[in-house]
Structures are given as C-alpha cells and as structure tokens.
Design a protein around this motif. Structure first.
Motif, PDB file in Angstrom:
ATOM      1  N   LEU A 294     -11.345  33.516  23.214  1.00  0.00           N
ATOM      2  CA  LEU A 294     -11.443  32.240  23.900  1.00  0.00           C
ATOM      3  C   LEU A 294     -10.355  32.171  24.955  1.00  0.00           C
ATOM      4  O   LEU A 294      -9.286  32.775  24.802  1.00  0.00           O
ATOM      5  CB  LEU A 294     -11.288  31.092  22.910  1.00  0.00           C
TER       6      LEU A 294
ATOM      7  N   PHE B  60     -20.330  28.444  16.017  1.00  0.00           N
ATOM      8  CA  PHE B  60     -19.122  28.052  16.736  1.00  0.00           C
ATOM      9  C   PHE B  60     -19.528  27.365  18.040  1.00  0.00           C
ATOM     10  O   PHE B  60     -20.339  27.898  18.799  1.00  0.00           O
ATOM     11  CB  PHE B  60     -18.265  29.282  17.050  1.00  0.00           C
TER      12      PHE B  60
ATOM     13  N   VAL C  90     -17.946  23.980  20.962  1.00  0.00           N
ATOM     14  CA  VAL C  90     -16.788  23.191  21.370  1.00  0.00           C
ATOM     15  C   VAL C  90     -17.151  21.720  21.235  1.00  0.00           C
ATOM     16  O   VAL C  90     -18.192  21.288  21.725  1.00  0.00           O
ATOM     17  CB  VAL C  90     -16.370  23.519  22.825  1.00  0.00           C
TER      18      VAL C  90
ATOM     19  N   LEU D 238     -12.400  24.049  19.357  1.00  0.00           N
ATOM     20  CA  LEU D 238     -13.368  24.923  18.704  1.00  0.00           C
ATOM     21  C   LEU D 238     -13.880  24.222  17.455  1.00  0.00           C
ATOM     22  O   LEU D 238     -13.112  23.654  16.680  1.00  0.00           O
ATOM     23  CB  LEU D 238     -12.714  26.261  18.334  1.00  0.00           C
TER      24      LEU D 238
END
Length: 129
Positions: free
Chosen positions: A69, A111, A113, A118
């Motif tokens: 990330l 996963f 946002v 996260l």
C-alpha cells in the motif's frame, strides 16, 4: 479492471455459460490504474486502448515480488520480478476504489478502504463505499 493472481479456478455464469476464471487472490480496481516500468508509464486507464494489450502482456504469468500500500489514503501497487508495477490511484472524490480478495484460507478475506483506512471484510458488504 481485474487481475487474477495464482492458480486459476474455472467459473460459470448464472446461465451456465463459462465465466472468467478466478485466482487465489483477485485485485479489482474500479477507477484509475496504470502500468509502469523502471523508466516510464507504459499505459493507464486513460491511455489509448491499443497500448493496453502490450502492457497487460508484461503482467501475464509474471512472478509477483511485492504487493504493498502507498499514500495517505491507501492505494495498492503490485510489483513483478522484472520491475513492472501495476498501481491503483483513484482520481474521483471519496475513497480509493480498489478491493483485494484473498482466497488462500477457508473463508475469503476482502480488503478495501473505508474512511481512509484499510478495511478487512468477508465479502458481504459492497467492495467500495
């Protein structure tokens, strides 16, 4: 844009016709993305489509060496052994528009946002909010 990683599993559509295979890990990017090498951007979501296929070919079958990330609002970058990088970067308001599904365990982990952080989910909520 979807990138399927690892061994592929055949899938069928609801009507029974063949669907796109699914990887052990899937990366989906709703908005902007780009593919770059060590010296230039090869193409991106706003490039002419004839540039896409040669850039996609650099990713097919490539060994991934890093997935990480970056940014204050998490975006994702996947790097291959040859230094090719595939990156997400949302250019709209709201949250980064990517999701990753990890199917290596019995229960898939999603996963995304949420609120700039996260977020780990189970796939029952929308991929992006």
């Amino acid at each position: 844009m979807f990138v399927e990683i690892g061994d592929l599993t055949p899938r069928s559509r609801r009507d029974g016709s063949p669907g796109n295979p699914e990887g052990v890990v899937s990366l989906g990017i709703k908005w902007s993305w780009r593919i770059e090498d060590q010296i230039a951007i090869r193409c991106g979501s706003w490039s002419k489509e004839e540039l896409w296929e040669p850039a996609f070919e650099t990713l097919r079958g490539a060994q991934i060496t890093r997935c990480e990330l970056f940014g204050a609002l998490p975006e994702v970058v996947v790097t291959t052994e040859t230094g090719i990088r595939f990156l997400s970067f949302a250019t709209t308001d709201g949250q980064p528009q990517w999701h990753m599904v990890d199917r290596r365990e019995k229960s898939a982990r999603w996963f995304t946002v949420r609120e700039g952080q996260l977020h780990l989910g189970d796939g029952t909520e929308p991929a992006s909010a």
